[in-house]
Design a protein around this motif. Structure first.
Motif, PDB file in Angstrom:
ATOM      1  N   LEU A   1       0.982  -1.135   0.018  1.00 48.70           N
ATOM      2  CA  LEU A   1      -0.030  -0.056   0.028  1.00 48.70           C
ATOM      3  C   LEU A   1       0.795   1.137   0.025  1.00 48.70           C
ATOM      4  O   LEU A   1       0.306   2.373   0.154  1.00 48.70           O
ATOM      5  CB  LEU A   1      -0.851   0.105   1.350  1.00 48.70           C
ATOM      6  N   GLN A   2       2.193   1.088  -0.100  1.00 46.62           N
ATOM      7  CA  GLN A   2       3.164   2.284   0.155  1.00 46.62           C
ATOM      8  C   GLN A   2       3.079   3.036   1.252  1.00 46.62           C
ATOM      9  O   GLN A   2       3.127   4.212   1.468  1.00 46.62           O
ATOM     10  CB  GLN A   2       3.024   3.092  -1.334  1.00 46.62           C
ATOM     11  N   TRP A   3       2.566   2.334   2.330  1.00 47.02           N
ATOM     12  CA  TRP A   3       2.519   2.948   3.808  1.00 47.02           C
ATOM     13  C   TRP A   3       3.548   2.471   4.846  1.00 47.02           C
ATOM     14  O   TRP A   3       3.842   1.258   4.628  1.00 47.02           O
ATOM     15  CB  TRP A   3       1.145   2.766   4.191  1.00 47.02           C
ATOM     16  N   ALA A   4       3.751   3.359   5.681  1.00 46.70           N
ATOM     17  CA  ALA A   4       4.341   2.607   7.129  1.00 46.70           C
ATOM     18  C   ALA A   4       3.054   2.684   7.952  1.00 46.70           C
ATOM     19  O   ALA A   4       1.820   3.121   7.684  1.00 46.70           O
ATOM     20  CB  ALA A   4       5.409   4.007   7.619  1.00 46.70           C
ATOM     21  N   PRO A   5       3.386   1.923   9.358  1.00 46.71           N
ATOM     22  CA  PRO A   5       2.501   1.937  10.189  1.00 46.71           C
ATOM     23  C   PRO A   5       1.649   3.394  10.422  1.00 46.71           C
ATOM     24  O   PRO A   5       2.326   4.399  10.336  1.00 46.71           O
ATOM     25  CB  PRO A   5       3.011   1.463  11.669  1.00 46.71           C
ATOM     26  N   PHE A   6       0.336   3.164  10.858  1.00 44.60           N
ATOM     27  CA  PHE A   6      -0.483   4.362  11.069  1.00 44.60           C
ATOM     28  C   PHE A   6      -0.036   5.184  12.203  1.00 44.60           C
ATOM     29  O   PHE A   6       0.253   4.635  13.074  1.00 44.60           O
ATOM     30  CB  PHE A   6      -2.008   4.012  11.076  1.00 44.60           C
ATOM     31  N   ARG A   7      -0.542   6.224  12.388  1.00 44.06           N
ATOM     32  CA  ARG A   7      -0.612   7.345  13.253  1.00 44.06           C
ATOM     33  C   ARG A   7      -1.805   7.685  13.778  1.00 44.06           C
ATOM     34  O   ARG A   7      -2.635   7.840  13.109  1.00 44.06           O
ATOM     35  CB  ARG A   7       0.280   8.558  12.956  1.00 44.06           C
ATOM     36  N   PRO A   8      -1.786   7.750  15.154  1.00 51.83           N
ATOM     37  CA  PRO A   8      -3.163   8.448  15.582  1.00 51.83           C
ATOM     38  C   PRO A   8      -3.301   9.902  15.074  1.00 51.83           C
ATOM     39  O   PRO A   8      -2.281  10.781  14.795  1.00 51.83           O
ATOM     40  CB  PRO A   8      -3.120   8.466  17.183  1.00 51.83           C
ATOM     41  N   SER A   9      -4.619  10.312  14.906  1.00 48.89           N
ATOM     42  CA  SER A   9      -4.963  11.815  14.498  1.00 48.89           C
ATOM     43  C   SER A   9      -6.080  11.967  15.151  1.00 48.89           C
ATOM     44  O   SER A   9      -6.878  11.338  15.636  1.00 48.89           O
ATOM     45  CB  SER A   9      -4.755  11.784  13.051  1.00 48.89           C
ATOM     46  N   SER A  10      -6.362  13.377  14.810  1.00 49.19           N
ATOM     47  CA  SER A  10      -7.907  13.825  15.400  1.00 49.19           C
ATOM     48  C   SER A  10      -7.990  14.927  14.028  1.00 49.19           C
ATOM     49  O   SER A  10      -7.398  15.354  13.290  1.00 49.19           O
ATOM     50  CB  SER A  10      -7.642  14.612  16.636  1.00 49.19           C
ATOM     51  N   ASN A  11      -9.408  15.672  14.743  1.00 47.32           N
ATOM     52  CA  ASN A  11      -9.814  16.774  13.629  1.00 47.32           C
ATOM     53  C   ASN A  11      -8.877  17.639  13.513  1.00 47.32           C
ATOM     54  O   ASN A  11      -8.856  18.308  12.432  1.00 47.32           O
ATOM     55  CB  ASN A  11     -11.231  17.149  14.106  1.00 47.32           C
ATOM     56  N   ALA A  12      -8.114  17.889  14.360  1.00 46.99           N
ATOM     57  CA  ALA A  12      -7.060  19.009  14.302  1.00 46.99           C
ATOM     58  C   ALA A  12      -6.229  18.957  13.033  1.00 46.99           C
ATOM     59  O   ALA A  12      -5.533  20.033  12.791  1.00 46.99           O
ATOM     60  CB  ALA A  12      -6.030  19.005  15.530  1.00 46.99           C
ATOM     61  N   GLN A  13      -5.960  17.735  12.625  1.00 47.71           N
ATOM     62  CA  GLN A  13      -5.145  17.469  11.340  1.00 47.71           C
ATOM     63  C   GLN A  13      -5.805  18.478  10.294  1.00 47.71           C
ATOM     64  O   GLN A  13      -4.859  18.799   9.413  1.00 47.71           O
ATOM     65  CB  GLN A  13      -5.236  15.880  11.087  1.00 47.71           C
ATOM     66  N   LEU A  14      -7.151  18.738  10.287  1.00 47.70           N
ATOM     67  CA  LEU A  14      -7.743  19.495   9.232  1.00 47.70           C
ATOM     68  C   LEU A  14      -7.423  20.904   9.253  1.00 47.70           C
ATOM     69  O   LEU A  14      -7.876  21.573   8.410  1.00 47.70           O
ATOM     70  CB  LEU A  14      -9.086  19.147   8.990  1.00 47.70           C
ATOM     71  N   LEU A  15      -6.990  21.402  10.408  1.00 46.73           N
ATOM     72  CA  LEU A  15      -7.011  22.774  10.560  1.00 46.73           C
ATOM     73  C   LEU A  15      -6.314  23.569   9.677  1.00 46.73           C
ATOM     74  O   LEU A  15      -6.883  24.550   9.165  1.00 46.73           O
ATOM     75  CB  LEU A  15      -6.796  23.105  12.011  1.00 46.73           C
ATOM     76  N   PRO A  16      -5.085  23.195   9.172  1.00 49.92           N
ATOM     77  CA  PRO A  16      -4.444  24.009   7.968  1.00 49.92           C
ATOM     78  C   PRO A  16      -5.318  24.132   6.710  1.00 49.92           C
ATOM     79  O   PRO A  16      -5.537  24.976   5.997  1.00 49.92           O
ATOM     80  CB  PRO A  16      -3.056  23.197   7.837  1.00 49.92           C
ATOM     81  N   ILE A  17      -6.006  22.872   6.698  1.00 49.19           N
ATOM     82  CA  ILE A  17      -6.912  22.685   5.352  1.00 49.19           C
ATOM     83  C   ILE A  17      -8.079  23.878   5.675  1.00 49.19           C
ATOM     84  O   ILE A  17      -8.417  24.529   4.418  1.00 49.19           O
ATOM     85  CB  ILE A  17      -7.513  21.350   5.088  1.00 49.19           C
ATOM     86  N   ARG A  18      -8.533  23.971   6.722  1.00 52.91           N
ATOM     87  CA  ARG A  18      -9.820  24.753   6.952  1.00 52.91           C
ATOM     88  C   ARG A  18      -9.157  26.265   6.634  1.00 52.91           C
ATOM     89  O   ARG A  18     -10.012  26.999   6.201  1.00 52.91           O
ATOM     90  CB  ARG A  18     -10.267  24.681   8.561  1.00 52.91           C
ATOM     91  N   GLN A  19      -8.055  26.485   7.352  1.00 59.86           N
ATOM     92  CA  GLN A  19      -7.308  27.981   7.245  1.00 59.86           C
ATOM     93  C   GLN A  19      -7.315  28.247   5.556  1.00 59.86           C
ATOM     94  O   GLN A  19      -7.737  29.265   5.111  1.00 59.86           O
ATOM     95  CB  GLN A  19      -6.101  27.675   7.744  1.00 59.86           C
ATOM     96  N   LEU A  20      -6.862  27.380   4.683  1.00 63.50           N
ATOM     97  CA  LEU A  20      -6.672  27.631   3.398  1.00 63.50           C
ATOM     98  C   LEU A  20      -8.119  27.532   2.789  1.00 63.50           C
ATOM     99  O   LEU A  20      -8.199  28.635   1.942  1.00 63.50           O
ATOM    100  CB  LEU A  20      -6.143  26.358   2.715  1.00 63.50           C
ATOM    101  N   THR A  21      -8.880  26.899   3.072  1.00 62.12           N
ATOM    102  CA  THR A  21     -10.407  27.033   2.439  1.00 62.12           C
ATOM    103  C   THR A  21     -10.965  28.213   2.809  1.00 62.12           C
ATOM    104  O   THR A  21     -11.545  29.127   2.165  1.00 62.12           O
ATOM    105  CB  THR A  21     -11.364  25.867   3.131  1.00 62.12           C
ATOM    106  N   LEU A  22     -10.799  28.969   3.988  1.00 62.59           N
ATOM    107  CA  LEU A  22     -11.246  30.293   4.265  1.00 62.59           C
ATOM    108  C   LEU A  22     -10.639  31.260   3.752  1.00 62.59           C
ATOM    109  O   LEU A  22     -11.169  32.176   3.205  1.00 62.59           O
ATOM    110  CB  LEU A  22     -11.265  30.303   6.023  1.00 62.59           C
ATOM    111  N   PHE A  23      -9.412  31.242   3.667  1.00 61.67           N
ATOM    112  CA  PHE A  23      -8.646  32.138   2.526  1.00 61.67           C
ATOM    113  C   PHE A  23      -8.918  32.112   1.327  1.00 61.67           C
ATOM    114  O   PHE A  23      -9.437  33.122   0.776  1.00 61.67           O
ATOM    115  CB  PHE A  23      -7.143  31.726   2.663  1.00 61.67           C
ATOM    116  N   ALA A  24      -9.399  30.953   0.816  1.00 62.92           N
ATOM    117  CA  ALA A  24      -9.948  30.953  -0.686  1.00 62.92           C
ATOM    118  C   ALA A  24     -11.292  31.592  -0.732  1.00 62.92           C
ATOM    119  O   ALA A  24     -11.545  32.249  -1.550  1.00 62.92           O
ATOM    120  CB  ALA A  24     -10.167  29.577  -0.983  1.00 62.92           C
TER     121      ALA A  24
END
Ligand SMILES: Nc1ncnc2c1ncn2[C@@H]1O[C@H](COP(=O)(O)OP(=O)(O)OP(=O)(O)O)[C@@H](O)[C@H]1O
Ligand SMILES: Nc1ncnc2c1ncn2[C@@H]1O[C@H](COP(=O)(O)OP(=O)(O)OP(=O)(O)O)[C@@H](O)[C@H]1O
Ligand SMILES: [Mg+2]
Ligand SMILES: [Mg+2]
Lengths: 309, 264, 275, 275, 264
Positions: A244-267
């Motif tokens: 799958l071209q992956w290494a083991p998974f990492r835990p994450s949360s909704n916070a991962q999306l914050l930069p994307i949210r920021q970009l969306t709002l800028f757009a």
């Protein structure tokens, strides 16, 4: 009530393909370890999976960042894990490409300097790496409007943009490191005709999302599976992840999306400025609202970054 | 054997048709405007034909290493397309007949035609989502979405074949005191059957190809593989998948020809 | 009682009047010849009788068959289907369904009395199939029953159309040039069949004929149309040669151009020249 | 020289023989009647003459018209189109193009001699249009020139088909029941027109007729088909009533079932009963 | 008026058609198999109808605030679809005639049909990429990709209409010594014109709707907006765009009806 089957949605994201054959061993292991049947759905687009999650027809899904944001906002989804690239990269990058033999263009500055003579291939407006990221970092930050500065601008898929640059029909285009890596493998000669002239900040790797209203017991087992998979030293599991071209998974949360949210709002803010139909007052009103949301986001990001990991 | 010696016989010609002339003028204006709008430049094709060839060469030789998988997915596609098409044929027959101008009064065929227009015009993706919400992801949602859209198309094609029939056999049936259903079964259907068969198989074939809807709802199928292989620049695999699809389309076309022959 | 009653029937196609106020009556059990030159409106009148064409709107316009309204004021009666089942119509152009077999074409004549649940799937009883074959036998086509209608010769198709009307067991038969494509012997047999069902069963028959001899031989009364009007209506014996000459000859002068121009040929510019 | 030469012509449709070895010759300038009962193969023979139907493969099978091969051994000649342009064919079922105007249908007769660059876009010259109108005038349909062919009455359609053949200025005319749907006056005029072009221009005419009287009046020779074979070939005067009775009567006994069964009606099970 | 008194007349029936029976049996087997394969479960639709309604409610009221933009993009779409369709009609006429069994010998119509099968079967996305390589991104590449695919479809539909015509008028023309082109222009075209018009306008309409190709090559248009608004979950805008498309489809359908009426 306990789950009978687990519906797992898998979409084609920007950074990878959803090849059923590659996924199958992983899904088999998942089913075996969770002790319930896992029913996979391979979809070419996220819109259907997000709606299905909203009406509880999908329990867990692997999304791109943009889609995950929609799932969280509209379909009661929650990010709980994140893929990690086989090479250890925690994500991928958006890039600008130009023809390898075009000596004029070697940086964003060169591009903006020659803009009125260039044809620019922008990405699909829904694409994070093809559209959202460059819109912000390349254009908004430099105070230019991509639609206006270039001789000509088109919106197309990564694949079409790459081919067009390689064949000299476009001078500059957006793309991402994953697509380019795929091309490097399949078309080394095409790859050689193109050079990367700009690389964005990191875009987080694809998140894995479940629906928040899953029974708590199920959530625990699912989380346990993802967090341990490939970490126990089992060579079979490692082989599956490598495919799958992956290494083991990492835990994450909704916070991962914050930069994307920021970009969306800028757009969104950019679009607002360009809107000629709104009255000045209405514009100011909306600008204030957007700015408030941006500021709030900024604070959360800072808070997160300050906190120890 | 007759030959004119005098030239005073007035020659009859159709009066100049202003409406038709206007129609043509509008069409040509639009085409001229569209030439600009669509940036048409045929010379480019010739000048850059070389790179097309070069690109096309990437598709060869086809890579059949996964052929078993392709055939398996082809089967899934066939199941979905078959049910989607059969259901829509069942519905298109009444709707097609109801929207034929020569069979029903205007207050019947106009609303039915508009309904069919809507089922065609509404994006298949919207229908797909609508059904996903009710029946979940998977082939059944694909069947339903294909079914609705195909009904719109087939009902239109069916009704326009009905409108082009020879009215005399229908009158022959009507004159025996047959009721409207009997007029249709004995007077209309025998005339349109070859065309209806060809339309149905054409839609079956295009449902086999339609990757968008089926891929959307996670129903899998050959169309989705094709889509993915193009996205992944696996052009030699793409070529193999396309060859499988071409074989299927060819078979459908041959079947269509045979079936119609039995009725023409 | 009169089997057919037509009153003040007017019809125009795209403005051109084809029937100009026709009023006729036909008694039950009559065998009537309808004659007139080509284009005089015979077929159009026949089509009005079975309500396949609707007349122009007119206050007095009325067609009644067997005491039931077929159309009035240019509007079809609501129970027109039941009336049609009692009228057998042999069309001038046969109006067969080319792609169906001869037998099925004949069986269609029974549709008016077969219940829908049997007719739609084509479940005709053996008795009905036998009747169809006997109708075909009567017109000499028994062995062609299983052929496609489109493969028959012109005269054979015409006889299938007649068999269909026989199959219908109608009380009125409208036969539009039923012997046009038939050889003398077949013609005689068809006319005799019509005459027999007329005499023995009292069926009313209206038959359009171009061969006046046949009209004289089989019918007692004739109605002649000229240019959309009733030109003659009376016993066939009153149809003398002068009347006929006016009927066919003069009609051409008024309704259509003369086949031979009245001007001298040279002056008209028409000449037969070597090819 | 013989205008038409047919040798050992055999034709079967799905196994059933329809023409069983026909050999006939027609002299240039003859006017020949082709008679026979319905289904005896007249139309099929005519279609072989213009090469629209190909005969069964046979070593001696040959059709020649105007000294040119039309078909041999069941294969069409390569220059068949040029021969067809010289043969005018009036079809029994008219074969008009319903959706085109009457005038265009007639103009189609000129296609054999109009260059393609003019015919495809429909650029007929005024002279050609005038010719078409004059052909229409000759059959009494001048005023219907601009109507659609499908709106004409049966007899009018038949006359359009004749006008198309006239337009063709052919050297051989094959007229398949050209007067079947025509009234006596129109029939006479059509037959006279055929006779005149035959006499004055020397055009060979073969005409299929069911009304033997017309054959007697206009033709000198007749060929009679019975059951796919040449039953009679000789001067029309030799066609006496006995021959005709055998031709039409006996044909039915062999080729098709008798129209009236030879058994007594009661015993045959066929009866006319009240409806 | 004839009525049987004896029952000994043998009754003729068509012999039992084994081939047809086999065909039906295969079809039903496939359908049964596909019922499993496509996971069909009609009850789900009824049970879960509520969520469908809930989802459908998101589309109302339609949001027309961007209507000017939609109409602008509609124009772009019209340009592309018009050229794509017109070009393909021009090519489909010869190809359609060449692949009609009743006009050409088997060694002509079989290869041409197979060629047309291939142009239909090969994914439009592949053609789009092929043309991108030659003419660059933009509407022209979209026009070319639509053109190739539409040609495959129209040629098939055109030829099957030709195969269903009445042969007698064509023979009437042939007997005058007309050459094959004249036979087609005078004998075939008048019979098929109403159907050809309806097919052409149907394909125009579906080219207007087709977002995939056009979106792929960056040509924009209403279909792409629709797609984007669905993916952006802007369902009220989606609804507005769909209404614009429905209006366009309805207009095309009405135009089709009028045009065909002039020829039927
Ligand atoms: N295409 C065909 N397929 C099968 N049988 C055919 C076909 N064409 C003609 N026949 C048969 O051939 C026989 C002769 O037909 P043909 O049309 O030549 O008769 P005809 O002498 O012209 O009769 P009529 O006077 O009724 O026109 C008929 O029995 C007819 O059913
Ligand atoms: N649907 C129609 N549209 C326009 N004109 C029509 C239509 N039907 C009939 N006509 C015209 O009406 C006139 C009468 O036609 P009709 O068929 O009644 O004649 P007819 O007496 O039966 O002639 P024939 O003996 O030739 O069959 C003709 O001039 C014909 O052209
Ligand atoms: Mg008539
Ligand atoms: Mg004949």
């Amino acid at each position: 009530e306990p789950l009978e089957t687990l519906s797992f949605g898998i979409i084609s994201t920007e950074s990878s393909q959803n090849l059923k054959t590659v996924w199958e061993p992983f899904l088999t292991d998942m089913s075996a370890q969770l002790g319930i049947e896992v029913e996979p759905f391979f979809a070419s687009d996220y819109a259907g999976i997000v709606q299905a999650m909203r009406f509880d027809k999908v329990d867990v899904a692997w999304y791109g960042n943009k889609a995950a944001m929609e799932a969280v906002d509209r379909a009661g989804g929650e990010v709980f894990a994140q893929t990690v690239d086989a090479s250890g990269n925690p994500g991928y990058w958006s890039v600008l490409i130009a023809a390898a033999d075009d000596d004029r263009l070697n940086s964003v500055e060169d591009v903006l300097a020659h803009a009125e003579t260039l044809s620019f291939g922008n990405g699909d407006p829904n694409s994070t790496s093809g559209y959202l990221v460059p819109s912000y970092y390349v254009f908004a930050r430099n105070g230019v409007d991509a639609k206006q500065v270039f001789k000509r601008m088109t919106n197309a898929s990564h694949e079409a943009n790459f081919l067009a640059v390689a064949n000299g029909q476009l001078d500059v285009a957006t793309n991402n490191t994953e697509t380019i890596a795929r091309i490097r493998e399949t078309f080394p000669d095409k790859y050689d005709q193109v050079k990367v002239i700009w690389r964005s900040p990191l875009i987080p790797a694809d998140p894995i999302v479940w629906r928040k209203n899953l029974p708590e017991s199920a959530k625990q087992r699912i989380r346990a599976f993802f967090m341990t998979y490939g970490t126990t030293g089992d060579p079979h599991e490692q082989a599956v992840l490598t495919d799958l071209q992956w290494a083991p998974f990492r835990p994450s949360s909704n916070a991962q999306l914050l930069p994307i949210r920021q970009l969306t709002l800028f757009a969104e803010r950019l679009r607002l400025e360009a809107d000629t139909r709104l009255s000045a007052a209405a514009k100011a009103e909306r600008r204030r609202a957007l700015d408030a949301r941006l500021a709030a986001l900024e604070q959360r990001i800072e808070a997160l970054e300050a906190a120890p990991h | 054997m007759i030959q004119s010696t005098a030239t005073n016989t007035p020659v009859a010609r159709k009066p100049f048709n202003w409406l038709a002339a206007l129609g043509w003028a509008v069409l040509f204006l639009l085409l001229g405007w569209g030439w600009e709008g669509a940036e048409i430049d045929p010379l480019l094709l010739i000048r850059e034909g070389g790179s097309m060839l070069e690109f096309a060469a990437d598709f060869f030789p086809p890579d059949f290493s996964d052929i078993g998988y392709y055939l398996e997915e082809m089967l899934v596609t066939l199941h979905i397309a078959l049910w989607g098409t059969v259901l829509s044929i069942l519905l298109s027959i009444p709707f097609g007949l109801l929207s034929a101008e020569n069979l029903t009064p205007v207050w019947v065929h106009q609303p039915v035609r508009r309904l069919m227009d809507a089922t065609r015009a509404i994006n298949e993706m919207v229908f797909a989502m609508l059904f996903v919400v009710a029946v979940g992801l998977g082939p059944f949602a694909g069947v339903l979405a294909l079914f609705v859209h195909t009904t719109g198309v087939l009902a239109k094609l069916f009704s326009e074949a009905v409108e082009a029939i020879d009215p005399r056999p229908v009158e022959g049936v009507r004159a025996t005191g047959a009721n409207p259903l009997e007029e249709i079964v004995y007077g209309v259907i025998p005339q349109v059957l070859p065309l209806w068969i060809s339309y149905s198989l054409y839609r079956f074939e295009s449902n086999v190809r339609s990757a968008t809807v089926v891929g959307m709802v996670g129903a899998g199928g050959i169309g989705v593989i094709l889509w993915e292989s193009i996205r992944g620049f696996q052009f030699q695999q793409t070529c193999a998948v396309m060859l499988v699809i071409i074989a299927c389309v060819t078979l459908t076309d041959l079947l269509s020809q045979q079936l119609r022959k039995a009725f023409i | 009682m009169s089997a057919i009653k037509v009153n003040a029937l007017q019809k125009s196609f795209t403005g051109a009047p084809v029937l100009k106020g026709i009023s006729v009556e036909v008694e039950q059990g009559e065998m009537l010849a309808l004659i007139g030159s080509s284009g005089s409106g015979k077929s159009t009148l026949m089509r009005h009788l079975s309500g396949l064409t609707l007349a122009d709107r007119g206050p007095a316009s009325l067609v009644e068959v067997l005491g039931r309204k077929v159309q009035q004021h240019g509007r079809a009666a609501s129970d027109i289907r039941r009336t049609r089942a009692r009228i057998g119509h042999v069309f001038q152009q046969f109006n067969l369904i080319n792609r169906l077999s001869v037998q099925t074409n004949v069986l269609i004549g029974a549709l008016g009395r077969v219940p829908v649940w049997r007719s739609l799937p084509g479940w005709f009883t053996d008795a009905e199939r036998r009747l169809a074959l006997e109708a075909l036998e009567l017109v000499g086509l028994r062995e062609h029953a299983m052929k496609r209608a489109s493969t028959l010769s012109g005269g054979q198709q015409q006889r299938v159309a007649i068999a269909r009307a026989l199959m219908q067991q109608a009380e009125v038969i409208l036969a539009d040039e039923p012997i046009a494509s038939l050889d003398p012997e077949s013609s005689r047999l068809v006319m005799e069949t019509l005459q027999r069902i007329n005499r023995e069963r009292g069926i009313t028959v209206i038959v359009t004929l171009h061969q006046v001899d046949y009209a004289r031989q089989y019918c007692r009364r004739a109605i002649a149309l000229r240019d959309g009007e009733v030109f003659f209506n009376g016993p066939i014996s009153a149809l003398d040669d002068t009347t006929l000459a006016t009927l066919y000859g003069t009609a051409h002068e008024t309704a259509e151009r003369p086949l031979i121009p009245s001007r001298p040929r040279q002056a008209s510019g028409l000449e037969l020249n070597p090819v």
